[in-house]
Structure formats: C-alpha cells, structure tokens
Design a protein around this motif. Structure first.
Motif, mmCIF file in Angstrom:
data_model
loop_
_atom_site.group_PDB
_atom_site.id
_atom_site.type_symbol
_atom_site.label_atom_id
_atom_site.label_comp_id
_atom_site.label_asym_id
_atom_site.label_seq_id
_atom_site.Cartn_x
_atom_site.Cartn_y
_atom_site.Cartn_z
ATOM 1 N N ARG A 88 -16.241 -9.487 -26.895
ATOM 2 C CA ARG A 88 -14.948 -9.931 -27.412
ATOM 3 C C ARG A 88 -14.907 -11.450 -27.553
ATOM 4 N NH1 ARG A 88 -11.766 -5.573 -23.605
ATOM 5 N NH2 ARG A 88 -11.264 -4.083 -25.256
ATOM 6 N N HIS A 133 -7.320 -8.618 -22.045
ATOM 7 C CA HIS A 133 -8.344 -7.577 -22.012
ATOM 8 C C HIS A 133 -8.559 -7.083 -20.588
ATOM 9 C CE1 HIS A 133 -9.349 -8.510 -26.164
ATOM 10 N NE2 HIS A 133 -9.435 -9.789 -25.830
ATOM 11 N N GLY A 167 -6.505 -4.982 -24.525
ATOM 12 C CA GLY A 167 -6.490 -5.565 -25.857
ATOM 13 C C GLY A 167 -5.109 -5.972 -26.345
#
Length: 330
Positions: free
Chosen positions: A263, A210, A197
C-alpha cells in the motif's frame, strides 16, 4: 466510512547507540512489559541469518539501524528520555510527545485529526492541549482522535478530548474489544470503528487507515499527505512496533508488513513516522529544530521508506525462525 547535517562520524555513532536504547523503551512501553524478547524468541538460533541480512540492508543509515536494534531480541530498557517540546514536523503535522510515546496532530483547514492521545487525561490536558496552542493550533478544533491500537499510552487521553471538545474517537473493532477487556476504567466510550482501508476526510486532507494486526489484534497504520512550503509528500505511520510472542501472531504481523508495504508503494510514501522513538525520531526532531531551513530529516524518499519496511520484514522473519527453532507451535 468517509468523514465530513549531517554530523561527524563520532556524533553519529553516539546518536545511534543512544537511540537504539530509546527504541527499546518505546516498544516495551505500549505492551506494559519489562523486556522485548520472549523466551522462545531468545532461545532459538534460526533467526540470526535474517537479523544479519537486516543489518546489512540497514548499512550506516541511522534510521534503519535504530529499527534493527529496536527489533533485536533481548534489548535492554533504558531510563525514560526527557520529553521534547512540541514541534511541527511539517507545516500541517505536529508532534506532541512525552518522550517514549508521541501523538501526531494533522492540521487541516477544517480542524485537527489527532493520531493517538498519549497515556492519560493528564497528558491530554498538560501536553496535548498546551502543545497545540504553543504551535498556533486551537485544541478546540480537534475533531477526531484516531487510536492506532488499544494500549493505554495511545488511547489514554482520548476520553478527555472527547468529553471536553466533542472529538470523535476511532479505533478498530478488535482493539475496541481489547480496551474493553483490559482497561475498561480508562477507555473512552466506544465510538467509531475503523474499517480496513477506510478514508477519513477532514477539510482538504484525506487519511487512509489500514488494518495492520500483529502488535495488537486491531492495530491500524495511517497513510496521509503532508506539506512543507510548496513541497508535497506522503507520510506513513506504522501503528505498533513491538512484535507479539506466539508464532501465529508473528506470522500475522509479517503478513501485515507485506500488505502495508504494498500500500505504501502504491501511495508513493516518502515520509516515515513512528509513535515511539524506535526510528531515530527524537534525534531527527532535534536536527529539524537546529536546521529549520535544511532538508527535512523525516523525508526519507520512497526507496528508504521501502527499505524501512524491508528491514522490519527481515527482523520479523528472524523472530519467526527463532520461535520455530524453539518449538513454539502456537
């Protein structure tokens, strides 16, 4: 860490068949293997229901069909395609390719973030550096090299760029370890580690990195903004496509798909990119060259990019079912 045309039906059919072959090439290259399917995956029959669902979901979409073919067990490996000339996919994103593997250059107002670095110092010197210059970008402004995973065809040019231009090299901790074990003589000096992240900011651009383990223990997939004229989009690049062999690793890969898909939805991703020709990408590059004023073929829209991940998920579920049917308990 946060750092300072459409074509007639015949042409489409031929293109999809060709790029299904190219997809196989791109997947095998990173892992250094001669085929995609493990004996366990090829032997089982439990996965067919998932493969069939993936094909139905893909419909006639050439991008999704290429992905289905790329992830189908026992695909054959074709000859390497000719490398395409360097190209800007967006005003602030360039692709530099040797055919079966690509590097992406994110062009900011304060320098360049390179996503992957091709196979070797020779590729960096003879493909990346002149390619950037050809597109009007200065290779001396390469500030960061983000390595999506620790296979030679993604980190190979990183040491050259670090030594010549002072670029900082980023990789996940797990894949820094992988490179140290498997290719210590070719690896760049261990530098920055990517946390899950993490945001990497250069100039006015922030790239979100990620962890998506599966292809390797520390594969990383970025999400970042791109622009074309007055249009603003959000792009993703899946960091490593070739599925692993063991059941445990396959399940990890599937979990990564699910988390990254969420995401993507939150980030409103509408552009799909790949570092291998597994997604009809080289054909879309030629479409972009031939129709520079047309719709950008890499802008799939939010629903198609989500379907891309849904197709990948189904194909991985098929691989897992095959492994289970073959009695692979690892």
């Amino acid at each position: 860490m946060e750092s300072s045309p459409r074509r007639d039906g015949t042409a489409d059919h031929l293109s999809r068949r060709r790029f299904g072959q190219l997809a196989a090439l791109g997947l095998a290259a990173g892992a250094g293997v001669v085929g995609l399917a493990s004996p366990a995956a090829a032997a089982g029959t439990g996965g067919q229901i998932h493969y069939d669902r993936a094909r139905r979901l893909a419909g006639e979409d050439p991008v999704l069909l290429a992905l289905v073919r790329a992830l189908t067990p026992d695909v054959s490996i074709p000859d390497f395609p000719d490398p395409p000339a360097p190209v800007k996919l967006f005003d602030d994103l360039a692709m530099l390719s040797v055919g079966f593997v690509h590097a992406m250059a994110v062009l900011t107002d304060d320098g360049i973030v390179l996503i992957d670095a091709l196979r070797s110092a020779e590729d960096a010197e003879n493909v990346i550096v002149p390619g950037l210059r050809e597109l009007g970008a200065d290779p001396e402004t390469v500030r960061y090299v983000v390595v999506t995973h620790g296979h030679y065809d993604h980190f190979g040019g990183a040491r050259y760029l670090a030594d010549r231009y002072g670029a900082r090299v980023l990789m996940s901790p797990a894949d820094w370890d992988l490179v140290a074990r498997t290719r210590p003589d070719d690896a760049p000096a261990r530098d920055l580690e990517i946390a899950d992240g993490q945001r990497l900011t250069l100039g006015d651009t922030t790239i979100h990195l990620h962890h998506t383990p599966g292809h390797t223990p520390g594969t990383v997939s970025p999400i970042f903004p791109v622009r074309a004229g007055s249009e603003r989009h959000t792009a993703m690049l899946w960091g490593g496509t070739n599925p692993p062999e063991t059941l445990t690793e396959l399940r990890t890969y599937l979990s990564s798909i699910r988390s990254f898909r969420n995401r993507m939805r939150r980030a409103k991703v509408d552009v799909e990119l790949s570092n291998h020709p597994v997604d009809h990408g080289l054909d879309r590059v030629e479409q972009l060259r031939n129709q520079p004023d047309g719709e950008n073929p890499f802008v799939l829209g939010r629903r198609r990019t989500d379907r891309f991940m849904a197709v990948m998920s189904l194909m991985l579920r098929g691989r897992i079912a095959d492994a289970e049917a073959a009695g692979d308990g690892n």
